[in-house]
Design a protein around this motif. Structure first.
Motif, short mmCIF file in Angstrom:
data_model
loop_
_atom_site.label_atom_id
_atom_site.label_comp_id
_atom_site.label_asym_id
_atom_site.label_seq_id
_atom_site.Cartn_x
_atom_site.Cartn_y
_atom_site.Cartn_z
N GLN A 175 2.69 4.74 1.98
CA GLN A 175 2.27 5.88 2.79
C GLN A 175 0.94 6.46 2.32
O GLN A 175 0.26 7.13 3.09
CB GLN A 175 3.33 6.98 2.78
N VAL A 176 0.57 6.20 1.09
CA VAL A 176 -0.74 6.64 0.60
C VAL A 176 -1.85 5.90 1.34
O VAL A 176 -2.91 6.45 1.64
CB VAL A 176 -0.85 6.41 -0.92
N VAL A 177 -1.60 4.63 1.68
CA VAL A 177 -2.59 3.79 2.34
C VAL A 177 -2.54 3.94 3.86
O VAL A 177 -3.57 4.06 4.52
CB VAL A 177 -2.38 2.31 1.96
N GLN A 178 -1.35 3.94 4.40
CA GLN A 178 -1.18 3.94 5.85
C GLN A 178 0.20 4.54 6.18
O GLN A 178 1.16 4.28 5.47
CB GLN A 178 -1.26 2.51 6.36
N PRO A 179 0.31 5.31 7.26
CA PRO A 179 1.62 5.87 7.60
C PRO A 179 2.61 4.78 8.01
O PRO A 179 2.24 3.76 8.57
CB PRO A 179 1.33 6.81 8.78
#
Length: 147
Positions: A75-79
């Motif tokens: 989730q840090v990179v992409q939802p």
């Protein structure tokens, strides 16, 4: 056949596959065992039931912890995509238990046999893959053409 180019994610898929290969390789070379999730989860459960302690199961607990932590790190990179579940909690629990029992009875899960087992030329994995692929083919045929 058409490809849904909007949702086609070759780089994310490649990265996921490489991470899976890295984790499986580290587990194999670090512990001398195939990274089968059924056996990895069963080890700490059996240790708790036998009251032998979890110290010897630390590597398995770390592996499961990594599996549980991965979505939050992603989730840090992409939802994450939205998840919809159309059944209640009892059906989900029953489904999970049936999958777990089936994986134990088959000495591994579908991806374990398909990825790790076939790459080792395991006859048992070949038979398991043929069985679950055949069952899938028959199920799809029955649902689309018979029912």
């Amino acid at each position: 056949m058409t490809i849904d180019w909007i949702h086609f994610t070759p780089w994310a898929s490649l990265l996921g596959g490489l991470l899976l290969a890295l984790a499986a390789g580290l587990y194999l070379f670090g512990h001398g065992r195939i990274a089968g999730i059924a056996g990895i989860v069963a080890g700490p459960i059996n240790a708790l039931l036998a009251r032998t302690g979890l110290r010897a199961e630390a590597h398995r607990l770390a592996f499961v912890g990594g599996l549980l932590l991965a979505p939050w790190l992603w989730q840090v990179v992409q939802p994450l995509p939205p998840v919809t579940v159309d059944v209640g909690a009892p059906a989900l629990v029953l489904a999970g238990l049936l999958v777990g029992v089936g994986a134990r009875m088959g000495n591994g899960c579908t991806s374990g046999h398909g990825v790790c087992g076939l790459s080792r030329f395991s006859l048992r994995s070949l038979v398991n893959v043929a069985a679950f692929m055949g069952a899938g083919f028959v199920t799809v045929f029955a649902l689309r053409h018979v029912v």
